[in-house]
Scaffold this motif. Structure first.
Motif, PDB file in Angstrom:
ATOM      1  N   HIS A 111       0.816  -1.228   0.000  1.00  0.00           N
ATOM      2  CA  HIS A 111       0.000   0.000   0.000  1.00  0.00           C
ATOM      3  C   HIS A 111       0.851   1.280   0.000  1.00  0.00           C
ATOM      4  O   HIS A 111       0.518   2.256  -0.681  1.00  0.00           O
ATOM      5  CB  HIS A 111      -0.910  -0.029   1.238  1.00  0.00           C
ATOM      6  CG  HIS A 111      -1.768   1.180   1.404  1.00  0.00           C
ATOM      7  ND1 HIS A 111      -2.951   1.342   0.728  1.00  0.00           N
ATOM      8  CD2 HIS A 111      -1.616   2.292   2.158  1.00  0.00           C
ATOM      9  CE1 HIS A 111      -3.483   2.503   1.061  1.00  0.00           C
ATOM     10  NE2 HIS A 111      -2.698   3.099   1.933  1.00  0.00           N
ATOM     11  N   HIS A 115       0.987   4.175  -2.927  1.00  0.00           N
ATOM     12  CA  HIS A 115       0.710   5.622  -2.809  1.00  0.00           C
ATOM     13  C   HIS A 115       1.621   6.439  -3.735  1.00  0.00           C
ATOM     14  O   HIS A 115       1.187   7.409  -4.350  1.00  0.00           O
ATOM     15  CB  HIS A 115       0.954   6.078  -1.368  1.00  0.00           C
ATOM     16  CG  HIS A 115      -0.300   6.133  -0.541  1.00  0.00           C
ATOM     17  ND1 HIS A 115      -1.374   6.911  -0.887  1.00  0.00           N
ATOM     18  CD2 HIS A 115      -0.637   5.530   0.628  1.00  0.00           C
ATOM     19  CE1 HIS A 115      -2.328   6.776   0.034  1.00  0.00           C
ATOM     20  NE2 HIS A 115      -1.909   5.937   0.956  1.00  0.00           N
ATOM     21  N   ASP A 330      -6.676   7.321  -0.014  1.00  0.00           N
ATOM     22  CA  ASP A 330      -6.749   5.926  -0.467  1.00  0.00           C
ATOM     23  C   ASP A 330      -7.686   5.709  -1.657  1.00  0.00           C
ATOM     24  O   ASP A 330      -8.852   6.096  -1.616  1.00  0.00           O
ATOM     25  CB  ASP A 330      -7.172   5.033   0.708  1.00  0.00           C
ATOM     26  CG  ASP A 330      -6.042   4.876   1.708  1.00  0.00           C
ATOM     27  OD1 ASP A 330      -4.915   5.318   1.403  1.00  0.00           O
ATOM     28  OD2 ASP A 330      -6.279   4.305   2.782  1.00  0.00           O
ATOM     29  N   TYR A 334      -3.877   3.929  -7.894  1.00  0.00           N
ATOM     30  CA  TYR A 334      -2.415   3.845  -7.728  1.00  0.00           C
ATOM     31  C   TYR A 334      -1.960   2.404  -7.470  1.00  0.00           C
ATOM     32  O   TYR A 334      -0.808   2.060  -7.715  1.00  0.00           O
ATOM     33  CB  TYR A 334      -1.880   4.832  -6.681  1.00  0.00           C
ATOM     34  CG  TYR A 334      -2.404   4.726  -5.271  1.00  0.00           C
ATOM     35  CD1 TYR A 334      -2.124   3.648  -4.466  1.00  0.00           C
ATOM     36  CD2 TYR A 334      -3.151   5.775  -4.715  1.00  0.00           C
ATOM     37  CE1 TYR A 334      -2.575   3.566  -3.167  1.00  0.00           C
ATOM     38  CE2 TYR A 334      -3.625   5.712  -3.406  1.00  0.00           C
ATOM     39  CZ  TYR A 334      -3.338   4.609  -2.641  1.00  0.00           C
ATOM     40  OH  TYR A 334      -3.789   4.528  -1.354  1.00  0.00           O
TER      41      TYR A 334
END
Ligand code: KG4
Ligand code: ZN
Length: 363
Positions: A111, A115, A330, A334
């Motif tokens: 994650h 980003h 979020d 991406y």
């Protein structure tokens, strides 16, 4: 190549389809933040339950928005960590099932690394390597040097609270509603707008002069606690300021109503100043071609402005990249982009949720 990305690491349920890592064909995000506003923070069980219900409709919608059928997809990408275990499992198990029944490759995505790839979704400029990336989210603050896709070296990070956490927790102390970061930032901006050239030096910037790339934000909460208690001490018995709930009551105090936007501006400036100063130290040492800002806190107006001002002041023209505000927080676009540029499919049987994953080693 068209990749379906799935992201469920916290309270969002998101699916997106991105072509060749740069072109967003669809990007759908649902959030259960409204439910958590009642309790002032995410309740993990509650978030995961909402995600179980939302995940299939959100994936359907992402296909519909892109006018695609599952057979048009080349791969599935999914966030495997860090995040809340229950939430991660929803995305991970759904993606594994889809990969199996659709017979598509599956790519696990970190994650935090994901980003950074929000910067590749901007049509204006493609980031060049070596790149320095500052990832500032609700649970993490990391500074990394990227020598290429998948070649990530960790330079430093927070020793305690993340930058987003510092925004959220001080916002809570000041009585701003959840999620605190954007609310505190709005109040701060209003103060700055009304009080141009006001020197915002009320709070300390710990370890700002140390020759490393680390941060410490947890002391900010204590500093705000003491300041609020002190500022209201004429009207409040200091002994009453022993519990968090005592401070939250202060938000309705007439004196506090006036002061909260000033304190919000001071908190924001302390966080932004620390982030920018240490990052620029790394820019001077590593001389990257690109400086990438990423993570939910990258949506902060003052942080974006200060990096731009420094870029001009130090004649670093064009070095600074920041995604549009909607791509900072979020989302799954991406995740798809990161999977394209780091295309390493593995067997669906080996894809596992890892809540404690850090930004390196890279996945
Ligand atoms: O990356 P993100 O959406 O989720 C995580 O991976 O944690 O980041 C969420 C964090 C929260 O702490 C939120 O308060 C903060 O980003 N945030 C902001 C702003 N927008 C979101 N902090 C300051 N100013 C903002 N405008
Ligand atoms: Zn995030």
């Amino acid at each position: 190549m068209k990749i379906l990305g799935i992201e469920t690491s916290c309270d969002e349920t998101a699916a997106a389809i991105v072509e060749d890592g740069v072109k967003i064909l669809s990007n759908v995000t649902a959030t259960s933040a409204g439910i958590h506003a009642r309790t002032g923070g995410v309740i993990p069980e509650e978030a995961a339950r909402k995600q179980i219900k939302a995940v299939i409709p959100i994936i359907d919608l992402s296909l519909k928005d892109a006018s695609l059928k599952p057979r048009d997809l080349d791969a599935v990408a999914v966030t495997v960590g860090p995040g809340l275990i229950g939430s991660l499992l929803v995305g991970v198990e759904t993606s594994k099932t889809l990969s199996y029944i659709w017979n598509k490759p599956i790519i696990p995505v970190n994650h935090l690394v994901g980003h950074i790839y929000a910067n590749w979704l901007e049509k204006i400029r493609t980031p060049e390597f070596p790149a320095l990336a500052l990832v500032v989210s609700g649970g993490h603050t990391d500074l990394v040097l990227m020598k290429g896709h998948g070649k990530i070296e960790w330079l430093g990070g927070t020793r305690d609270d993340a930058a987003g956490e510092a925004f959220d927790k001080t916002a809570r102390l000041l009585g701003f509603s959840y999620p605190g970061g954007p609310a505190l930032s709005n109040a701060a901006d209003e103060f700055i707008y009304r009080n141009k050239n006001f020197k915002l030096t009320m709070f300390p910037r710990p370890i700002i002069n140390e020759k490393n790339f680390d941060w410490s934000f947890s002391g900010l909460k204590t500093a705000v606690l003491y300041k609020v208690g002190y500022l209201l001490s004429e009207n409040y018995n200091s002994k009453k300021f022993s519990k968090l709930s005592d401070y939250q009551k202060t938000s309705t105090h007439p004196k506090m109503k006036k002061l909260s936007s000033r304190i919000a501006a001071e908190v924001q400036e302390a966080i932004v100043d620390s982030l920018v100063t240490k990052t620029l130290r790394a820019v001077r040492i590593f001389k990257p071609k690109t400086l990438l800002l990423a993570g939910g806190v990258a949506a902060n107006r003052r942080l974006r402005e200060k990096f731009l001002l420094e870029e001009n002041a130090y004649k670093l023209s064009g070095i600074f990249h920041v995604p549009s505000v909607s791509l900072c927080t979020d989302n799954a676009a991406y995740i798809s982009s990161c999977a394209f540029f780091n295309f390493k499919p593995i067997s669906w049987k080996k894809v596992v949720a890892n809540p404690g994953l850090t930004i390196t080693p890279y996945i």
